[in-house]
Motif scaffolding. Structure first.
Motif, PDB file in Angstrom:
ATOM      1  N   CYS A 358     -10.258  -4.250  -8.850  1.00  0.00           N
ATOM      2  CA  CYS A 358     -11.709  -4.308  -8.634  1.00  0.00           C
ATOM      3  C   CYS A 358     -12.477  -4.476  -9.938  1.00  0.00           C
ATOM      4  CB  CYS A 358     -12.197  -3.055  -7.914  1.00  0.00           C
ATOM      5  SG  CYS A 358     -12.130  -1.552  -8.936  1.00  0.00           S
ATOM      6  N   ARG A 376     -15.433  -7.211  -9.657  1.00  0.00           N
ATOM      7  CA  ARG A 376     -16.013  -6.307  -8.649  1.00  0.00           C
ATOM      8  C   ARG A 376     -16.575  -7.104  -7.478  1.00  0.00           C
ATOM      9  NH1 ARG A 376     -21.719  -4.056 -10.046  1.00  0.00           N
ATOM     10  NH2 ARG A 376     -22.102  -6.219  -9.412  1.00  0.00           N
ATOM     11  N   LEU A 380     -15.478  -6.899  -3.637  1.00  0.00           N
ATOM     12  CA  LEU A 380     -16.422  -6.497  -2.589  1.00  0.00           C
ATOM     13  C   LEU A 380     -16.557  -7.566  -1.517  1.00  0.00           C
ATOM     14  CD1 LEU A 380     -19.238  -4.719  -4.641  1.00  0.00           C
ATOM     15  CD2 LEU A 380     -17.793  -3.685  -2.874  1.00  0.00           C
ATOM     16  N   LEU A 402     -17.281   0.133  -7.606  1.00  0.00           N
ATOM     17  CA  LEU A 402     -17.567  -0.571  -6.357  1.00  0.00           C
ATOM     18  C   LEU A 402     -18.942  -0.190  -5.813  1.00  0.00           C
ATOM     19  CD1 LEU A 402     -14.076  -0.293  -4.591  1.00  0.00           C
ATOM     20  CD2 LEU A 402     -15.143  -2.384  -5.455  1.00  0.00           C
TER      21      LEU A 402
END
Length: 423
Positions: A358, A376, A380, A402
């Protein structure tokens, strides 16, 4: 890979370790396929194969440059390449010795030196929580670029820890005192203690313990990391040697757990602590490793609610859980996913690249904000495709990172379990 160490590296521990790892590598490039930074930049030198070659050149005597240093800095340390490598190359061991050798020869710009010094000194210190509160108080007034570096406050107050006058269970486990997690999300430790209390186990924290040392270790302060490790071992030792010893050292931040599980290697050359470190490592557990043994009591506590279903959770396995601790993989669900499903949760994973990084990487989001933000947003996008009401993870860095990019609540899976137990 054939390697001829330069004379200045031939008899050093760093040189010998580098040679050992380099000789395992066949330069096939399979690692690049799963390297997050290579996938974003497309630059060979931002992938494991390129970085390995850069470090090979340095240990063979080539003088590193600022460019060499920057490409090594771009590595998040996710260790996905190790999960992919058919030769079993322990890339993180090469990076651990290669980066300090490069840093000793290439001076960083002063702003960068100041930032790294500040992170090493502040994050593991008692001043982190007050500094965080101050930053959160003035967050709306900060410039956009700086505002994104300050995590917003959690929307709710942390739940209360179990009443010590009532939590008198004979069974005990040690929790890591930690550094950033109590300031960023005190909910996680409180929820962990509450879940343990519900199944008849008391959570204790050694007052003299401290940060695990990962922050120092990942930024080249090996001596500082070793000092933290020794302090923790000394703090935990009475609980280990007690006539009624703790069952485990339970570490609910998977990044910290991965680091503490390496204490044996970190202190292997320390005659006073090597044996103690190995014994500590044998006792370290991620909560996911113990979830199966907790299952009968958890099911009894949850009762009919578990049978009726406890709701949907989209789970993000942190790299430190998947690739460092090997507790989750794309080929086989890990103990957390399996256990939560057995308890009655509808557990989903990202629609693609479920075990991809992430971009959090400890302090990586501060040191490499642009790359971190891109990773990220990619993660997502993949998580949001499941239309989640809730995203759960197992590491404080991933949770906060996140959450900075979405309005969907992001929590530790133990927080989710605590909420289910408390109705």
């Amino acid at each position: 890979m054939q390697t001829q160490l330069a004379p200045q590296h031939q008899s050093t521990p760093e040189g010998l370790k580098a040679q050992e790892v380099l000789r395992q590598c066949v330069h096939c490039g399979f690692c690049n396929a799963t390297c997050p930074t290579y996938r974003v930049t497309g630059n060979e030198l931002d992938g494991p194969r390129g970085r390995i070659y850069l470090m090979k050149q340095v240990f063979e005597g080539q003088v590193p440059t600022r460019t060499t240093q920057e490409h090594l800095d771009h590595c998040i340390g996710c260790r996905h390449c190790e999960s992919t490598c058919p030769s079993g190359v322990q890339y993180h061991e090469l990076l651990a010795v290669g980066q300090p050798v490069v840093d000793a020869q290439v001076q960083r710009p002063w702003r960068e030196r100041l930032l790294r010094w500040g992170l090493v000194k502040l994050m593991p210190s008692p001043w982190f929580a007050p500094a965080l509160k101050l930053g959160q108080a003035v967050r709306p007034l900060l410039p956009a670029a700086l505002r994104e570096q300050v995590p917003s406050r959690p929307p709710m107050a942390a739940p209360a820890w179990p009443d010590p006058r009532k939590s008198l269970h004979a069974r005990r486990v040690l929790l890591l005192k930690g550094c950033v997690q109590p300031g960023l999300r005190p909910h996680i430790d409180a929820s962990t203690a509450r879940v343990l209390d519900a199944i008849g186990i008391r959570a204790v924290v050694a007052a003299a313990s401290t940060c695990c040392g990962a922050v120092q270790g990942h930024m080249g302060d090996v001596d500082g990391a070793k000092a933290r490790a020794r302090r923790n071992i000394d703090a935990w030792w009475p609980y280990i040697e007690s006539p009624t010893p703790v069952e485990a050292i339970l570490i609910n931040a998977s990044g910290c757990g991965a680091w503490v599980k390496d204490y044996g290697s970190l202190l292997a050359d320390d005659p006073a602590y090597a044996d103690k470190a190995r014994r500590v490592v044998a006792m370290v557990r991620d909560p996911g490793e113990m979830l199966a043994s907790w299952m009968p009591m958890l099911k009894r506590k949850l009762g009919k609610r578990a049978q009726a279903g406890l709701g949907a959770v989209t789970f993000h396995p942190p790299c430190s859980l998947s690739h460092a601790q090997k507790l989750s993989s794309a080929a086989k669900p890990g103990p957390i996913e399996t256990g939560l499903r057995e308890l009655g949760f509808d557990v989903k994973l990202a629609v693609q690249d479920s075990h991809q990084c992430c971009g959090a990487g400890g302090a990586y989001s501060v040191l490499q904000p642009e790359l971190s933000r891109q990773l990220r947003d990619l993660k997502l996008k993949s998580l949001q495709a499941t239309e989640p009401h809730l995203i759960a993870s197992a590491n404080i860095g991933c949770i906060v990172h996140l959450q900075s990019g979405t309005d969907t609540p992001v929590k530790h899976w133990l927080e989710v379990l605590d909420e289910a137990l408390s109705g």
